[in-house]
Scaffold this active site. Structure first.
Site, short mmCIF file in Angstrom:
data_model
loop_
_atom_site.label_atom_id
_atom_site.label_comp_id
_atom_site.label_asym_id
_atom_site.label_seq_id
_atom_site.Cartn_x
_atom_site.Cartn_y
_atom_site.Cartn_z
N GLN A 219 7.12 58.76 100.70
CA GLN A 219 6.10 59.82 100.60
C GLN A 219 6.71 61.16 101.02
O GLN A 219 7.82 61.21 101.56
CB GLN A 219 4.91 59.43 101.48
CG GLN A 219 3.67 60.28 101.29
CD GLN A 219 3.49 61.28 102.40
OE1 GLN A 219 4.08 61.17 103.47
NE2 GLN A 219 2.68 62.29 102.15
N ASP A 221 6.84 63.46 103.28
CA ASP A 221 7.47 63.88 104.53
C ASP A 221 8.47 62.86 105.06
O ASP A 221 8.88 62.92 106.21
CB ASP A 221 6.42 64.18 105.59
CG ASP A 221 5.62 62.95 106.00
OD1 ASP A 221 5.58 61.98 105.22
OD2 ASP A 221 5.02 62.95 107.10
N LYS A 222 8.91 61.93 104.21
CA LYS A 222 9.85 60.90 104.64
C LYS A 222 11.28 61.27 104.26
O LYS A 222 11.53 62.25 103.57
CB LYS A 222 9.46 59.55 104.03
CG LYS A 222 8.03 59.11 104.35
CD LYS A 222 7.76 59.08 105.84
CE LYS A 222 6.41 58.49 106.19
NZ LYS A 222 5.27 59.32 105.75
N SER A 223 12.23 60.44 104.73
CA SER A 223 13.66 60.77 104.55
C SER A 223 14.07 60.80 103.09
O SER A 223 15.04 61.45 102.72
CB SER A 223 14.52 59.75 105.30
OG SER A 223 14.20 59.73 106.67
#
Length: 432
Positions: A219, A221-223
């Site tokens: 998603q 805001d993930k790495s």
């Protein structure tokens, strides 16, 4: 009153005079530029990543189960790249981190309605996934560093517990080794909710590889950022086969996920399980495969930024900066600390003061901002928030004190200096 000028060789070592007026009280803020966050368009993406997505669109083959050999599909390539990166036998792309957790639990084949332990400090998706899999979430207290409390876990490992979901919350590793020292003798499987910690390690081992299965998100805001998406990794063939069917591999499509020497378990049939249609599409898979090649670079940036800011705040007595369970066992995309002032809503006041200084911050337990990382806000689990807090008093107290600051991989040294200066300014300016 004017803002005193502080002269220092290193801005992270700048002290904040007690006379400086806080921005929330009408003073001059530390920074006026917007704080870089994913919802404002801050992304870690390259031209090659963008081109990968465009190429997938132009091929006009968006369904992972089309006429091509599985290894030539974008989803198949992504899953192969994940297996190579993590050193696992199986990987399965899906629609979200929540569905990845759910698929891991479904893959375990637990009796319906099993009790599943998870930490009190987690995102609402964790108990939601447990519910989605047909089980009952049971919460475990967190400790002063907001990590799963091993002593409380030990007391709750009763005979009716079907599994434990450990959560590497806000990028900080849960101590899976300590958890498994308790669960393995009892034959209780451990699933890692590594959704917020993609690329981080515990004692040299990648998170997500330490239990029966690891669940991740891609998603925004993930790495790895594909807007939405997720994946599951595991070495357990039967778990993987069941998860693949539940994900949406029907009419023999499960077989495509197994190489010829590694046939699917004969006792797992795609006619035995409901099909939920949680498949990863080809466009997101193409983006994710490209982004995976720079994952370690992004993790290194997060960890650098966190180390710089944490060092700049060392020695501050009115806050307790969150510490990892082992050296380096964190992603670093979030700075968290507890405000130790005893007054009511001290954490909420602190976070609001930081926002006024130009640094995004949230208090997990803010009574007005109903953060769904605060367990008492999960009405689907706890109709009575006050009763929920009484049931888990230490976790409630720690979360009411906790302040969370997002640290983008794109932060500059000057941005890190702004965090330190803003936090020190608020510490000095708020009444004791």
């Amino acid at each position: 009153m004017g803002v005193p000028t502080v002269v220092s060789i290193d801005p992270l070592e700048a002290s904040i005079p007690a006379v400086e007026t806080l921005a929330i009280d009408g003073g001059v803020p530390v920074r006026t530029a917007g704080w870089p966050t994913y919802d404002r368009g801050d992304v870690f993406i390259s031209g090659a990543d963008e081109q990968a997505g465009i190429d997938a669109i132009r091929r006009r083959l968006y369904f992972r189960y089309d006429h091509r050999p599985f290894g030539e599909t974008e989803a198949g390539r992504f899953e192969a790249a994940l297996c190579a990166y993590f050193g696992t036998k199986h990987a399965l792309g899906c629609t979200s981190g929540t569905t990845a957790i759910t698929l891991a639990l479904l893959g375990l084949g637990l009796p319906p309605g099993s009790k599943v332990l998870c930490p009190a400090f987690t995102f609402a998706a964790t108990p939601s996934a447990i519910r989605l899999a047909g089980h009952e979430p049971v919460l475990v207290e967190c400790d002063a560093d907001l990590n799963l409390d091993i002593a409380d876990l030990a007391g709750k490992l009763t005979e009716d517990i079907g599994a434990v979901v450990v959560v590497h919350m806000r990028g900080f590793a849960s101590d899976v080794d300590a958890v498994r020292a308790l669960t393995d003798p009892r034959g209780i499987p451990v699933v890692e909710d590594a959704v917020p910690a993609l690329g981080a390690r515990l004692r040299g081992r990648l998170l997500g590889t330490l239990g029966a299965a690891g669940a991740f998100s891609t998603q925004s805001d993930k790495s790895i950022n594909t807007g939405e998406g997720g994946f599951l990794i595991t070495d357990a063939a039967a778990l993987f086969a069941r998860a693949t069917v539940h994900c949406g591999a029907y009419e023999g499509r499960m077989d495509r996920h197994f190489d010829t020497p590694d046939a699917p378990p004969g006792h797992v049939s795609d006619l035995d399980y409901p099909i939920f249609g949680w498949r990863l599409d080809e466009i997101r898979a193409a983006l994710a495969t490209s982004m995976l090649t720079r994952l370690d670079e992004r993790v290194a940036r997060h960890q650098r930024n966190h180390a710089v800011v944490a060092a700049g705040l060392a020695g501050e007595s009115r806050i307790a900066v969150r510490k990892p369970v082992a050296p380096g066992a964190l992603l670093g995309e979030s700075l968290m600390f507890r405000v130790l002032d005893p007054g009511p809503a001290a954490g909420a006041r602190f976070a609001r003061a930081l926002c006024a200084e130009g640094v995004s911050a949230r208090n997990i337990g803010d009574p007005v901002d109903h953060n769904v990382r605060a367990f008492w806000n999960w009405r689907f689990c706890f109709p009575d928030p006050a009763a929920a807090k009484r049931a888990l008093p230490r976790s409630a107290r720690f979360l009411e004190q906790a302040v969370d600051i997002p640290l983008s991989a794109n932060l500059t040294h000057a941005d890190c200096a702004d965090v330190v200066r803003a936090v020190r300014k608020v510490i000095a300016g708020l009444p004791r």
